[in-house]
Motif scaffolding. Structure first.
Motif, short mmCIF file in Angstrom:
data_model
loop_
_atom_site.label_atom_id
_atom_site.label_comp_id
_atom_site.label_asym_id
_atom_site.label_seq_id
_atom_site.Cartn_x
_atom_site.Cartn_y
_atom_site.Cartn_z
N GLY A 142 32.77 8.19 36.11
CA GLY A 142 33.92 8.73 36.78
C GLY A 142 34.83 7.56 37.05
O GLY A 142 34.54 6.44 36.62
N GLY A 198 32.77 15.76 39.66
CA GLY A 198 32.33 16.16 38.32
C GLY A 198 30.91 15.66 38.09
O GLY A 198 30.04 16.39 37.61
N TYR A 248 38.33 16.04 37.63
CA TYR A 248 37.79 14.92 36.88
C TYR A 248 38.90 13.89 36.75
O TYR A 248 39.76 14.00 35.87
CB TYR A 248 37.36 15.34 35.47
CG TYR A 248 36.19 16.29 35.38
CD1 TYR A 248 35.55 16.79 36.51
CD2 TYR A 248 35.70 16.68 34.14
CE1 TYR A 248 34.48 17.65 36.40
CE2 TYR A 248 34.62 17.53 34.02
CZ TYR A 248 34.01 18.02 35.16
OH TYR A 248 32.95 18.87 35.04
N ALA A 306 37.30 20.63 37.72
CA ALA A 306 35.92 20.38 38.16
C ALA A 306 35.40 21.68 38.78
O ALA A 306 36.19 22.59 39.05
CB ALA A 306 35.90 19.24 39.18
#
Ligand SMILES: Cc1ncc(C[n+]2csc(CCOP(=O)(O)OP(=O)(O)O)c2C)c(N)n1
Ligand SMILES: Cc1ncc(C[n+]2csc(CCOP(=O)(O)OP(=O)(O)O)c2C)c(N)n1
Ligand code: SF4
Ligand code: SF4
Ligand code: SF4
Ligand code: SF4
Ligand code: SF4
Ligand code: SF4
Ligand SMILES: [Mg+2]
Ligand SMILES: [Mg+2]
Lengths: 183, 256, 359, 79, 359, 256, 79, 183
Positions: free
Chosen positions: F64, F108, F138, F146
């Motif tokens: 991420g 996410g 995301y 998400a």
């Protein structure tokens, strides 16, 4: 010496543990051993078999097509493995439930009425030991003393009190095995 | 005829009140004697038969003892990878929104490896039915501990009893699923007694009616025995279920 | 003092894991290897050595627990069978990319898909060529006996830590389920943090001051640096190829035909040699013990003296490609093998050899 | 009022002798046979068949769909 | 009527998916291919054709949604990039084992592990040899232009349904992210259940009467039957190998050296040919379009007429093994390629060729 | 000195009351201007510093935007595969039960692909801390939807706004986690205002104290902006967060 | 009672000009510079520095740890 | 005709869209085109570049080491790409923020003060169009008419009102480009 054995029967007949005791006995007699089971869902209720090899040399293939001895304990196993005995080899079977007995003429055939003897002993658990006795009579590949040691090794401590009964059963098997066909 | 009629005569002349549904094949079930999977299969198929939608149904078999469900349920079926049945069902249902799509899963399948697919199918509110057989163990692979295994319960991977401190509490996944808005109906049933079988069947019927009415995801958990895994006789295992499983997994509707 | 036991391959592996002083096992049940975790749970190694045994929620959970433990410098093990190993591929690629040592066991069953639970060797490609993404290599050991199921735990960890590389023990249902004699090594103590640091260097994430801190990662957003990282990996792989090839040769001196087989298939082929002798056919067997690095050089040398080479695998033919690459056209190379859970017998192998090279 | 009577047919080759129907029957109709069937199980049979009241308990709990149930409702005496 | 557009490879793929009349796309975002799902969401194909587009909870979710849809006889697509493709391996093995048709796209990035998001061709082994477990094959198409990113959707589905086999389009970040002219085919209608049945037979699970019901599974507990199933798969694979090999030859007539390259690397090598000409070096290029089945026969033939073969890949050397297997020792085969997200230039390829074969 | 002291003099002679903790490296953060990740990083490290356990801490970076957290958090760190941080943390913590192990994950990572690892780490009651940055999108991959994306909210994969009927409701994973006995503390915080930053830090402190006391798993959710993904200025995004995110994800302790 | 005074130091090269500190400051001390820094951002600076009360709001909300805060508490008049 | 161009600058300078318009213009003039961006996290705030090729023939490699023209819009890009201009090729740069101007003697160097001109136009959005104009003056690879068509194609409908302003900007670029060094 190399002895290649297949033991086959119903799941509940103690086929695998009989093979295990044989293997342990082999170890006690300083032999090389291998024990190769069939496994999987067919074991649930269905048939089970185990290939046991005892040898003075390092064992090559644990998988075999033909065997010195086949020990068969029900009809499907007989059907499947009669043809797998090497010419001159031994077929040992329990006649209980056998509708089509073996027919080969080039092998030695014996029977042991182990189910019957076990019910007489009032212990179905001795069934496979009676069969083992019968086998040992025909092929004394391991000495009794080592079989007992093997038994001890393969049974958990809490079952050791059953050894004398098992010994008795083995002896019964030795006594009761019958020749059916000899080449 | 009188009250003295013989059973043979009743069989010839009486009304047939129960027989195997045609939506079960004639194949002998591969389950252990007394295993609850059989009843769960049957009542699921009875519901589809009674609704007359057997030929519009697609079932998803899991990985677990019921992996061969497709040999027994006499309808179109797909076998899904371990835990992925809800995703497989999603793939089908999104393309056939008017067909009846359901998964049939065990607790290892649904609540261990498949938790992600389960939760997200619920969260998306997939319009499917999940039949969830909770026997507190991995039956198929030889009785290993599942996330649903009770505290202190022995299994082949908790041979001294499940240690809650080390491995966590039996997970109540149906309750978790019920918290999601996409789930319209969540219930816990059992099938080890005749009355419970009747109730469980009603629950399954309701679940499929929900699907028909496009209400969202329905989950019917069935607390069941795995007598092989538990190492008990079938009768004993059902008693044990009653005494031990039901306090932790109480029966009844959780949502809807 | 070595201890003699009669054990299943899976059990021997599990016992050897304890005796190796392994710190943690993470796994998820799957036939035909569930005995590994069952044995460990029964043996309570946390009482014997403090070893952690945890049943993960999935194979994916398990491999990433291994990643965590390995990153913390610990000896970590996981095991599974084919479908479960497929699920671990991302994690395996991470382990290789982050250069973490660990030992994994695949007790292969027949595929593809759910397949069958019977023995197979059809995961050779997945294991040896890279089931996961990217350019990486696993060191692959192929046990052919219950003894080796035990022994390769120690060997595996030696290689894994020496090269900071994941090691896969590629077994199969046959070796996993069969019982043989096994000599067990004495219990090793688990290493302390200090011992680990001394033996293998200070790279693990176990908590450090900022100035000495460690990072475990496989990410390099700058391509130049990622290429460098790949070059470093490749250099390591060349070193492994140079130093760690292992194989066994049986009856190879004057062989007219060579069998190449590993694992259970190699066991079967040993008997084929005997059967061949009885028929006057002189057969040798080269058994790769490391599937990667592959004994290419040795096979290439052998190719100078035989009339044909048969790669015998419980698959539709995978290792045969590596044999061909080794032989590079010198002599005919063929494949034989049963598959889908079926196992060839020594006789069948001999028949295949005769058919392909002699008749 | 005439008593409802029932009768069952057990598919003995399907039966796995699990005993669940035996336990479920309110009138103790069913018992397991001493003889095993082809699969080696002791199958259920209606030992005390006359007592059957066609309640279907046995068939409901039978996991293997071995039991078919018939019901006979005698002409009501009053009619 | 074909329509001309300037599009990214990823977008062209997505638009072609709609126009092919695909029934469903399931995917999870990952760089460098997120444009696929983004384009689909923006285009709202449910309004254009009724096509379903769903963002799954993970790559694993996505591949099993594809499995469900494909089992229901529908045209289903998924796409991802390297780490995401690793996660799909169990599902891919299931699709292959159950003989389900589908089209998958891998827009490869540098690995192993999290690696980099820049282009790479290091997933060749994973794709071609079997990233999942068991003996199976994917039909693999390697686009070398944005046009082919579009065209291979139709080609892919034709092959997928013809052979009931999953098809992988093996692309990379370069082809996925670059824009080129693309001619788009007109919209095809989605097939009805009846059309599917007529065209491809009645094997899908869409609800049937018991007597006509269908089952989708890859499980066969009886080894004999699993082996039969494997034999059937192998027979199919031999058929594919016989009928479906595709490649492109450029400047091969009198070439002294042969480059073998696919996808973006093949594009780069085209320029190398030019540069070679300028230097008086006669270079040919064989571009495999299908990576499996691999154009082994053609390469073997070519080996008779060239002095050396260079496999040029954005990897540390993977396809080179298939080239070597094809050549079987006839002429020297070497590998060249940048990796880890780095991209070789046409000049670098020429320099490598000179160094390996000429100097 | 008097009230007329100049700022320069204050800097020389005053008390230093706030500076970057040494447990953050000097590297410039890779985050977009105004992104909440920065504050969340900092207060996590401040807590470890204040507890004096920075050299006994092992952090897990997710996939991420915060994948590079290890470049910024000046402690031992591992980078985990997308969604797998709780499993990685389990692997470490089981071997180092006395170290401080935490994951730092986006929505996410934690609530989509990683749901399984999240739920089961909670269910086992792993004695770890999870810092969970919920920005409803995301961020890293370019602002895709998400599971936490709000209804009607636009993202690059919901360009016309998230359709709850098709894709489900924003998932309240922290509430779900809180239902599990293995979770000792679950709280939702935010960091877009000074007071909230102070509270969030207290929550993180409590979480690590729980770990020290071996109480089980603590989850601190931080509702944060992703101004890039939301396509707003940082200031505007914080307002939008307040008005839109907080009604769906209300702040405060959920458990413990 | 003597008023607490504060001062801040902004690391302008770290600053990304996000404006969050500007909004967070209760006494409107901070503004963004017209000139961009090396990264192209308009960094924060204490435009109205005298108003600073060392409340730390700015440093608490600054995601990039650009702001250091100092506090000065004058001798209490009564002492 | 083949023209191989690299355009490089900060993320926000419209580098990618300028390349896109050029590519579209090429298509309008029936040319083969390729547009290959750098992508990834470095785009966030960092630098971005795009390789554009226009050709009368099928385009082989979209990846190049050397270019006919390099258009560089900040110092890092100048540092990186000055050396990538083919001998005799063109380097076009915006002097704003450039501390170390280009030094090569074997190439033609031009500058366009686009930032300055754009600020005069009071629309930073025209910046890249001014640069494009400058390039087109130096390399009239596409006709103005086709550039406008390309602009139209590449802009979403709702932005079409901005086309006249863009046209103006392009013309401004054509007018304002300055020679720095000519070989
Ligand atoms: C990926 C994968 N992991 C593991 C397995 C092995 N496996 C088969 S069934 C099963 C558990 C089944 O348990 P459950 O879902 O509870 O079903 P039950 O058998 O109890 O009905 C496991 C772990 C598998 N087949 N595939
Ligand atoms: C297996 C895998 N799937 C997908 C990705 C691509 N990916 C990277 S980050 C990310 C989502 C990150 O979102 P979130 O967790 O909310 O973090 P944020 O960036 O918003 O902080 C995805 C899908 C990946 N790297 N690996
Ligand atoms: S193992 Fe358990 S769940 Fe499986 S069939 Fe037997 S009783 Fe049922
Ligand atoms: S129908 Fe009821 S009464 Fe009759 S045998 Fe079955 S359970 Fe007993
Ligand atoms: S319940 Fe069914 S299977 Fe069990 S004993 Fe009765 S008839 Fe047989
Ligand atoms: S994309 Fe969003 S989450 Fe990521 S750094 Fe930028 S603002 Fe933060
Ligand atoms: S410390 Fe408080 S008063 Fe001073 S600048 Fe910061 S926010 Fe404003
Ligand atoms: S909050 Fe920090 S980064 Fe943002 S403007 Fe203020 S000092 Fe700069
Ligand atoms: Mg279960
Ligand atoms: Mg997020």
């Amino acid at each position: 010496m190399t002895e290649e054995i297949i033991i086959a029967g119903f799941g509940g007949q103690g086929v695998l543990s009989m093979g295990k005791i044989l293997a342990y006995s082999g170890i006690m007699q300083d032999k090389e051993v291998s024990w190769m089971p069939s496994y999987g869902p067919e074991m649930r209720g269905g048939t089970a078999n185990v290939t046991v090899i005892l040898s003075d040399e390092r064992i090559s293939s644990p998988v075999l097509r033909d065997f010195d001895t086949a020990i068969v304990l029900n009809q499907p196993s007989l059907d499947k493995f009669e043809k797998s005995v090497k010419p001159g080899g031994i077929l040992l079977y329990d006649p209980n439930g056998i509708i089509h007995p073996p027919t080969r003429k080039d092998i030695n055939i014996y029977k042991i009425d182990a189910a019957f003897e076990a019910s007489k002993m009032k212990s179905s658990k001795t069934f496979n030991m009676i069969v083992l006795g019968a086998f040992l009579k025909l092929k004394p590949v391991v000495e009794m003393e080592n079989v007992l040691k093997g038994l001890k090794k393969s049974l958990p401590e809490r079952h050791h009190h059953m050894i004398p009964m098992n010994e008795e059963a083995i002896k019964l098997g030795i006594a009761k095995v019958e020749e059916v066909h000899k080449i | 005829m009188s009250n003295n009629i013989t059973p043979e005569e009743i069989i010839k002349n009486g009304t047939l009140v129960f027989e195997k549904t045609k939506l079960m094949t004639d194949a002998h079930l591969s389950y252990c004697p007394g295993c609850g999977h059989g009843v769960a299969h049957r009542i699921t198929m009875e519901v589809l038969e009674e609704m007359g939608v057997g030929d519009q149904a697609i079932g998803i078999a899991p990985v677990g003892c019921s992996v061969l469900a497709y040999d027994f349920m006499n309808i179109d079926m797909q076998q899904a990878a371990h835990g992925r049945a809800p995703a497989v069902a999603t793939g089908i249902k999104r393309l056939y929104p008017d067909k009846f799509v359901f998964t049939y899963q065990g607790d290892g399948d649904l609540a261990a490896i498949g938790t992600n697919e389960t939760i997200h199918a619920c969260n998306r509110g997939e319009n499917i039915v999940i039949i969830f057989i909770n026997n507190g163990i991995y039956g198929m692979t030889g009785g290993q501990m599942a996330p649903t295994t009770l505290g202190g319960m022995k299994s082949s991977t908790s041979p001294y009893g499940r240690d809650l401190g080390m491995t966590g509490h039996p997970i109540k996944i149906t309750e978790m699923m019920a918290t999601l808005p996409g789930v319209c109906y969540a219930t816990r049933q059992a099938v080890h007694k005749p009355g419970l079988v009747r109730k469980a069947k009603k629950a399954i019927r309701k679940a499929f009616e929900n699907q028909k009415d496009k209400k969202g995801l329905s989950i019917v958990e069935i607390v069941s025995n795995c007598n092989s895994g538990w190492k008990m006789s079938p009768v004993k295992s059902n008693e044990w279920l009653e005494e031990n499983m039901l306090p932790v997994f109480p029966l009844g509707d959780i949502k809807g | 003092m070595k201890e003699l036991k009669l054990m299943k391959g899976n059990e021997a592996f599990a016992e050897a894991v304890i005796r190796e002083g392994v710190d943690a096992y993470f796994g998820y049940p799957i036939t035909p290897q569930s005995e590994v975790i069952e044995y460990l749970m029964l043996e309570e190694p946390h009482k014997r050595t403090g070893m952690v045994v945890l049943q993960a929620e999935s194979e994916i959970g398990a491999i990433h627990m291994v990643y965590g433990a390995a990153g913390a410098g610990k000896k970590a093990v996981t095991s599974s069978s084919s479908p479960g190993i497929s699920l671990k591929q991302e994690g395996i690629s991470y382990l290789a990319g982050s250069e973490l040592p660990c030992v994994m066991l695949n007790v292969v069953r027949g595929g593809p898909g759910l397949g069958t639970i019977q023995p197979s060797q059809a995961d050779y490609f997945q294991t040896v060529k890279g089931g996961g993404h990217g350019d990486y290599k696993l060191i692959v050991l192929a046990p052919a006996s219950v003894q080796e199921m035990a022994d390769f735990v120690e060997d595996g960890f030696e290689l894994a830590f020496k090269y900071r590389n994941p090691v896969m023990i590629l077994s199969d249902g046959l070796i996993g389920q069969m019982m043989e004699k096994v000599y067990l090594k004495p219990q090793k103590p688990r290493l302390t943090d200090e011992e680990i640091r001394e033996k293998y260097g200070n790279w693990a994430t176990i908590g450090h001051k900022p100035s000495e801190r460690n990072i475990i990662t496989s990410l390099e957003l700058k391509s130049e640096r990622q290429e460098k990282h790949n070059q470093k990996l490749q250099a390591k792989y060349r070193k492994v190829e140079k130093n760690e090839v292992r194989f066994e040769k049986i009856n190879c001196e004057n062989a007219d035909y060579l069998l190449v087989a590993y694992g259970s298939s190699a066991r079967i082929c040993q008997k084929t040699i005997q059967l061949g002798k009885e028929k006057g056919i002189n057969i040798g067997l080269l058994r790769p013990i490391t599937l990667w690095p592959f004994p290419s050089e040795e096979i290439n040398k052998m190719a100078d003296n035989v009339k044909g080479i048969l790669s015998v695998e419980l698959s539709t033919g995978q290792m045969v490609e590596d044999v061909k690459l080794a032989v590079n056209g010198k002599v005919p190379v063929e494949h034989y093998g049963r598959f889908g859970g079926m196992i060839h017998s020594p006789d069948e192998v001999l028949e295949a050899l005769e058919e392909k090279f002699i008749k | 009022m005439a008593k409802i009577r029932g009768a069952i047919v057990v598919d003995t080759e399907r039966c796995k002798g699990c005993d669940l129907c035996v336990v479920a029957c309110p009138t103790n109709v069913i018992a397991l046979n001493k003889e095993v069937n082809g699969k080696g199980y002791n199958p259920a049979f209606p030992k005390n068949h006359e007592a059957c009241i066609a309640c279907m308990n046995c068939s409901l709990v039978c996991p293997d769909m071995c039991i078919t149930v018939y019901r006979y409702k005698p002409q009501k005496e009053s009619v």
